[in-house]
Scaffold this active site. Structure first.
Site, short mmCIF file in Angstrom:
data_model
loop_
_atom_site.label_atom_id
_atom_site.label_comp_id
_atom_site.label_asym_id
_atom_site.label_seq_id
_atom_site.Cartn_x
_atom_site.Cartn_y
_atom_site.Cartn_z
N CYS A 114 0.58 7.03 5.37
CA CYS A 114 1.18 5.87 4.71
C CYS A 114 2.33 5.37 5.60
O CYS A 114 2.11 5.02 6.76
CB CYS A 114 1.61 6.27 3.30
SG CYS A 114 2.34 5.01 2.25
N ASP A 161 -8.92 -0.29 1.44
CA ASP A 161 -7.46 -0.33 1.38
C ASP A 161 -7.02 -1.78 1.26
O ASP A 161 -7.09 -2.54 2.23
CB ASP A 161 -6.88 0.31 2.64
CG ASP A 161 -5.37 0.50 2.57
OD1 ASP A 161 -4.70 -0.29 1.87
OD2 ASP A 161 -4.86 1.42 3.23
N HIS A 189 -6.33 3.05 0.00
CA HIS A 189 -5.07 3.53 0.55
C HIS A 189 -4.70 4.86 -0.10
O HIS A 189 -4.86 5.06 -1.29
CB HIS A 189 -3.97 2.51 0.29
CG HIS A 189 -2.71 2.78 1.05
ND1 HIS A 189 -2.59 2.49 2.39
CD2 HIS A 189 -1.53 3.34 0.68
CE1 HIS A 189 -1.39 2.84 2.80
NE2 HIS A 189 -0.73 3.37 1.78
#
Length: 220
Positions: A114, A161, A189
């Protein structure tokens, strides 16, 4: 175990350390926007079980010490706000402090998730500390796609994502033909986080196999 690091600008931050202290290969593991929480410690333990010495620096300490968040909407909002208060150059100092805390003589890599995926990219392009870099769904990589890595890089993205368009992934591929880029169908994600609703076990397993093989090639 919890340790304390000292960055080059004098900032002191906490970090999680795992794995053998005499390891010949070592990793800086970089957090998501949720802090060095239970999931990140789990990730550290996974790499430690593979024989890596691991240090995971608490990047949020620059803004607010001791932050560990969950994965609800309010947690995400808080994490994004904290990230917004931290300069990328300062974060680089923190990952370099983590690298310095790894065993002397060990070959060092960096793996991030991330926000940490973007930080891992910066570790490859803005630092000379690492012999390999792996980034998972780093949303800021496309904006820095023209930066030249000083070490081999492997990147992982989810095809679903919604925060990282596939056009961005394609742009990274075009700008960096020497970088390994993998996209996982059906994955969103945060697909490698077992505590998120977006967790995708099959994609996580495949990505981890690729990550470990990549690190073995470049860190020995």
């Amino acid at each position: 175990m919890q340790i304390e690091l000292a960055a080059a600008d004098g900032h002191r931050l906490s970090a999680w350390r795992a794995g053998p202290e005499d390891a010949t290969r070592a990793l800086v593991v970089v957090q998501e926007i949720f802090g060095v929480n239970r999931h990140m410690r789990h990730v550290c333990d996974q790499f430690a079980a593979e024989g890596y010495a691991v240090v995971c620096p608490a990047l949020f300490d620059r803004a607010e010490p001791g932050v560990e968040l969950g994965y609800g909407p309010e947690d995400r909002k808080q994490g994004m706000a904290l990230r917004g208060r931290i300069d990328a150059a300062a974060t680089l100092l923190d990952i370099e402090a983590a690298a310095a805390a790894l065993p002397a003589g060990a070959k060092r890599g960096i793996v991030g998730y991330c926000w940490g995926g973007t930080v891992a990219w910066h570790g490859a392009t803005r630092s000379q500390c690492f012999a390999a870099s792996v980034g998972y769904y780093g949303g800021g990589i496309a904006a820095a796609k023209e930066e030249r890595p000083s070490c081999p890089v492997q990147l992982h993205f989810g095809a679903e994502d919604h925060g990282i368009p596939l056009a961005d992934v394609d742009a990274v591929r075009a700008a960096q033909p020497g970088v390994e880029v993998f996209v996982y169908p059906g994955a969103g994600h945060g697909f490698a986080c077992e505590e998120r609703d977006s967790f995708n076990a099959a994609a996580t397993e495949q990505a981890m196999k690729r990550t470990l093989a990549f690190l073995a090639r470049h860190l020995g």
